[in-house]
Write a protein that holds these residues in place. Structure first.
Motif, PDB file in Angstrom:
ATOM      1  N   MET A   1      -3.269  10.590 -54.312  1.00 27.22           N
ATOM      2  CA  MET A   1      -2.580  10.305 -53.088  1.00 27.22           C
ATOM      3  C   MET A   1      -2.021   8.885 -53.064  1.00 27.22           C
ATOM      4  SD  MET A   1      -4.676  12.017 -50.008  1.00 27.22           S
ATOM      5  CE  MET A   1      -6.114  12.755 -50.691  1.00 27.22           C
ATOM      6  N   CYS A   2      -2.659   8.019 -53.769  1.00 30.40           N
ATOM      7  CA  CYS A   2      -2.252   6.618 -53.747  1.00 30.40           C
ATOM      8  C   CYS A   2      -1.171   6.303 -54.776  1.00 30.40           C
ATOM      9  CB  CYS A   2      -3.457   5.719 -53.992  1.00 30.40           C
ATOM     10  SG  CYS A   2      -4.745   5.917 -52.773  1.00 30.40           S
ATOM     11  N   PHE A   9       1.218   1.953 -46.623  1.00 29.79           N
ATOM     12  CA  PHE A   9       0.055   2.799 -46.875  1.00 29.79           C
ATOM     13  C   PHE A   9      -1.182   2.203 -46.225  1.00 29.79           C
ATOM     14  CE2 PHE A   9      -3.775   3.779 -49.291  1.00 29.79           C
ATOM     15  CZ  PHE A   9      -3.749   5.156 -49.276  1.00 29.79           C
ATOM     16  N   GLY A  10      -1.990   3.059 -45.608  1.00 30.46           N
ATOM     17  CA  GLY A  10      -3.256   2.635 -45.032  1.00 30.46           C
ATOM     18  C   GLY A  10      -4.183   3.821 -44.884  1.00 30.46           C
ATOM     19  N   ASN A  11      -5.454   3.590 -44.985  1.00 33.75           N
ATOM     20  CA  ASN A  11      -6.425   4.679 -44.908  1.00 33.75           C
ATOM     21  C   ASN A  11      -6.408   5.382 -43.558  1.00 33.75           C
ATOM     22  OD1 ASN A  11      -7.298   4.340 -47.510  1.00 33.75           O
ATOM     23  ND2 ASN A  11      -8.937   2.941 -46.943  1.00 33.75           N
ATOM     24  N   ALA A  12      -6.231   4.631 -42.474  1.00 34.81           N
ATOM     25  CA  ALA A  12      -6.218   5.253 -41.148  1.00 34.81           C
ATOM     26  C   ALA A  12      -5.024   6.191 -41.019  1.00 34.81           C
ATOM     27  CB  ALA A  12      -6.187   4.191 -40.052  1.00 34.81           C
ATOM     28  N   LEU A  14      -3.477   7.734 -43.438  1.00 36.53           N
ATOM     29  CA  LEU A  14      -3.752   8.879 -44.306  1.00 36.53           C
ATOM     30  C   LEU A  14      -4.698   9.854 -43.615  1.00 36.53           C
ATOM     31  CD1 LEU A  14      -3.589  10.356 -47.028  1.00 36.53           C
ATOM     32  CD2 LEU A  14      -5.466   8.908 -47.797  1.00 36.53           C
ATOM     33  N   ALA A  15      -5.756   9.346 -43.023  1.00 33.53           N
ATOM     34  CA  ALA A  15      -6.721  10.197 -42.323  1.00 33.53           C
ATOM     35  C   ALA A  15      -6.048  10.925 -41.162  1.00 33.53           C
ATOM     36  CB  ALA A  15      -7.892   9.363 -41.826  1.00 33.53           C
ATOM     37  N   ARG A  16      -5.235  10.224 -40.397  1.00 31.20           N
ATOM     38  CA  ARG A  16      -4.522  10.829 -39.269  1.00 31.20           C
ATOM     39  C   ARG A  16      -3.602  11.950 -39.759  1.00 31.20           C
ATOM     40  NH1 ARG A  16      -3.029   6.498 -36.881  1.00 31.20           N
ATOM     41  NH2 ARG A  16      -1.239   6.156 -38.242  1.00 31.20           N
ATOM     42  N   ASN A  17      -2.888  11.707 -40.855  1.00 31.76           N
ATOM     43  CA  ASN A  17      -1.988  12.729 -41.400  1.00 31.76           C
ATOM     44  C   ASN A  17      -2.749  13.957 -41.868  1.00 31.76           C
ATOM     45  OD1 ASN A  17       0.184  11.082 -40.891  1.00 31.76           O
ATOM     46  ND2 ASN A  17       0.330  10.329 -42.984  1.00 31.76           N
ATOM     47  N   ALA A  48     -11.776  25.768 -45.144  1.00 33.51           N
ATOM     48  CA  ALA A  48     -11.311  24.990 -46.296  1.00 33.51           C
ATOM     49  C   ALA A  48      -9.825  25.227 -46.549  1.00 33.51           C
ATOM     50  CB  ALA A  48     -12.136  25.337 -47.528  1.00 33.51           C
ATOM     51  N   GLU A  49      -9.366  26.445 -46.307  1.00 30.70           N
ATOM     52  CA  GLU A  49      -7.947  26.749 -46.536  1.00 30.70           C
ATOM     53  C   GLU A  49      -7.018  26.000 -45.583  1.00 30.70           C
ATOM     54  OE1 GLU A  49      -7.086  30.893 -44.274  1.00 30.70           O
ATOM     55  OE2 GLU A  49      -8.808  30.897 -45.621  1.00 30.70           O
ATOM     56  N   ASP A  50      -7.553  25.529 -44.463  1.00 28.96           N
ATOM     57  CA  ASP A  50      -6.760  24.761 -43.502  1.00 28.96           C
ATOM     58  C   ASP A  50      -6.524  23.318 -43.986  1.00 28.96           C
ATOM     59  OD1 ASP A  50      -6.728  26.924 -41.705  1.00 28.96           O
ATOM     60  OD2 ASP A  50      -8.647  26.285 -40.862  1.00 28.96           O
ATOM     61  N   ILE A  51      -7.407  22.842 -44.836  1.00 33.29           N
ATOM     62  CA  ILE A  51      -7.323  21.467 -45.332  1.00 33.29           C
ATOM     63  C   ILE A  51      -6.615  21.485 -46.669  1.00 33.29           C
ATOM     64  CG2 ILE A  51      -8.616  19.399 -45.935  1.00 33.29           C
ATOM     65  CD1 ILE A  51     -10.957  20.644 -44.285  1.00 33.29           C
ATOM     66  N   GLN A  52      -5.363  21.093 -46.641  1.00 37.41           N
ATOM     67  CA  GLN A  52      -4.571  21.047 -47.875  1.00 37.41           C
ATOM     68  C   GLN A  52      -4.053  19.627 -48.040  1.00 37.41           C
ATOM     69  OE1 GLN A  52      -1.576  24.010 -47.367  1.00 37.41           O
ATOM     70  NE2 GLN A  52      -3.026  25.682 -47.498  1.00 37.41           N
ATOM     71  N   LEU A  53      -4.559  18.938 -49.013  1.00 39.56           N
ATOM     72  CA  LEU A  53      -4.151  17.566 -49.257  1.00 39.56           C
ATOM     73  C   LEU A  53      -2.896  17.545 -50.098  1.00 39.56           C
ATOM     74  CD1 LEU A  53      -7.644  16.041 -50.080  1.00 39.56           C
ATOM     75  CD2 LEU A  53      -6.494  16.181 -47.882  1.00 39.56           C
ATOM     76  N   ASP A  54      -1.869  16.902 -49.592  1.00 37.09           N
ATOM     77  CA  ASP A  54      -0.610  16.780 -50.339  1.00 37.09           C
ATOM     78  C   ASP A  54      -0.716  15.547 -51.214  1.00 37.09           C
ATOM     79  OD1 ASP A  54       1.901  16.765 -51.368  1.00 37.09           O
ATOM     80  OD2 ASP A  54       2.940  16.707 -49.446  1.00 37.09           O
ATOM     81  N   THR A  55      -1.069  15.731 -52.456  1.00 31.62           N
ATOM     82  CA  THR A  55      -1.286  14.614 -53.357  1.00 31.62           C
ATOM     83  C   THR A  55      -0.012  14.146 -54.015  1.00 31.62           C
ATOM     84  OG1 THR A  55      -1.804  16.121 -55.164  1.00 31.62           O
ATOM     85  CG2 THR A  55      -3.656  15.313 -53.857  1.00 31.62           C
ATOM     86  N   GLU A  56       1.088  14.811 -53.744  1.00 34.62           N
ATOM     87  CA  GLU A  56       2.369  14.424 -54.358  1.00 34.62           C
ATOM     88  C   GLU A  56       3.138  13.405 -53.537  1.00 34.62           C
ATOM     89  OE1 GLU A  56       3.316  15.355 -57.424  1.00 34.62           O
ATOM     90  OE2 GLU A  56       1.322  16.242 -57.502  1.00 34.62           O
TER      91      GLU A  56
END
Length: 57
Positions: A1-2, A9-12, A14-17, A48-56
């Motif tokens: 993600m980074c 960029f900030g952790n807060a 990212l968490a909100r998104n 778990a299927e609801d949580i999809q991290l967009d790492t791109e």
């Protein structure tokens, strides 16, 4: 993600998104269910299927 982060960029953020995207995915999943399965419990349960991290990004 980074990998593609910039000066904003900030952790807060990212968490909100992640939370906002998860809620959107939950809403879409519930909307696809038959009406009789759209219970309060189902609408409050994140899978778990609801949580999809967009790492791109």
């Amino acid at each position: 993600m980074c990998k593609h982060r910039d000066h904003t960029f900030g952790n807060a953020g990212l968490a909100r998104n992640i939370v906002n995207e998860t809620i959107k995915n939950l809403d879409y999943r519930i909307a696809k269910l038959p009406k009789e399965k759209r219970t309060q419990e189902a609408m409050k349960t994140i899978l778990a299927e609801d949580i999809q991290l967009d790492t791109e990004k």
